[in-house]
Design an enzyme around this catalytic site. Structure first.
Site, PDB file in Angstrom:
ATOM      1  N   LEU A  96      66.232  17.854  37.682  1.00  0.00           N
ATOM      2  CA  LEU A  96      66.548  16.432  37.609  1.00  0.00           C
ATOM      3  C   LEU A  96      67.382  16.141  36.361  1.00  0.00           C
ATOM      4  O   LEU A  96      67.111  16.666  35.287  1.00  0.00           O
ATOM      5  CB  LEU A  96      65.268  15.594  37.550  1.00  0.00           C
ATOM      6  CG  LEU A  96      64.253  15.804  38.670  1.00  0.00           C
ATOM      7  CD1 LEU A  96      63.189  14.708  38.608  1.00  0.00           C
ATOM      8  CD2 LEU A  96      64.898  15.835  40.046  1.00  0.00           C
ATOM      9  N   HIS A 112      53.779  23.617  40.339  1.00  0.00           N
ATOM     10  CA  HIS A 112      54.404  24.919  40.098  1.00  0.00           C
ATOM     11  C   HIS A 112      53.387  26.020  40.396  1.00  0.00           C
ATOM     12  O   HIS A 112      52.232  25.920  39.967  1.00  0.00           O
ATOM     13  CB  HIS A 112      54.868  24.998  38.638  1.00  0.00           C
ATOM     14  CG  HIS A 112      55.543  26.292  38.324  1.00  0.00           C
ATOM     15  ND1 HIS A 112      56.835  26.572  38.736  1.00  0.00           N
ATOM     16  CD2 HIS A 112      55.111  27.395  37.679  1.00  0.00           C
ATOM     17  CE1 HIS A 112      57.158  27.788  38.352  1.00  0.00           C
ATOM     18  NE2 HIS A 112      56.126  28.314  37.703  1.00  0.00           N
TER      19      HIS A 112
END
Ligand code: GRF
Length: 205
Positions: A96, A112
């Site tokens: 991002l 994650h």
């Protein structure tokens, strides 16, 4: 009296099994909110179909040929139009830009498949297996402008077994992800987390 229902936006690029875990938790009323919109940069992402099946608005936006900031600004607009309170990355295969991160300060999370800060980046399950780690797992963290580097909200450990292959290990980590992500979303939506520097303090923990 409870406040208005909190709204989640989910971003993904693929399979969407974590999205499914969030959908299922919302159905059981265990998410602390509802999923307002799912956005993908991949037209054929199975996650988009999962959203449609659940009656959730599913939006495809192609990133190809666009500058990162311009693309991110479009996504921010879509999330804003759906009045999203919290953004969940669920296998969204893009970093991002600051434009995005600053639009939702402290309100973007990612899952994650390793115990961060160990094994950031791609193919984290295989990284842990190849390294010979005895324990790995899953992490939900706030998203900043780095790669898998934001403050940690929640983690679940998964042992690496002697007969494991990277695929078998990844499958067990995925089960942990599906437990962990809805739990972490709920903590955040219920306002039970506060950030102090790198530390996320969770009320009652
Ligand atoms: C998961 O392993 C997640 O940890 C990682 O990307 C994968 C997405 O899987 N960020 P899915 O699309 O949710 O099934």
């Amino acid at each position: 009296m409870r406040g208005p229902v909190k709204r989640l936006g989910v971003l993904l690029s693929g399979r969407g099994s974590n999205l499914q875990a969030l959908i299922d938790a919302a159905r059981r009323r265990e998410l602390g909110g509802e999923i307002a919109v799912v956005v993908s940069n991949v037209a054929t992402a199975p996650g988009l179909e999962r959203a449609r099946q659940a009656g959730i608005p599913a939006v495809f936006r192609d990133h190809r040929g666009m500058r990162r900031e311009a693309y991110d600004a479009e996504i921010v607009e879509i999330l804003g139009a759906h009045q999203v309170d919290l953004v969940c990355l669920a296998g969204f295969m893009r970093l991002l830009s600051p434009v995005f991160v600053r639009a939702f300060p402290g309100r973007i999370i990612n899952i994650h498949p390793a115990l961060l800060p160990a094994f950031p980046g791609l193919d984290a399950q295989r990284q842990a297996w190849e390294h010979g780690a005895k324990v790995t797992g899953a992490t939900v963290h706030l998203v900043d402008e780095g790669l898998d580097s934001g403050p940690i909200v929640a983690q679940e450990a998964v042992p690496v077994l002697s007969g494991d292959t990277p695929e078998r290990l990844a499958a067990r980590i995925l089960e942990a992800e599906h437990r962990l992500y809805p739990r972490a979303v709920r903590l955040l939506l219920e306002g039970r987390c506060r950030v102090e520097g790198r530390r996320v303090i969770v009320e009652g923990e």
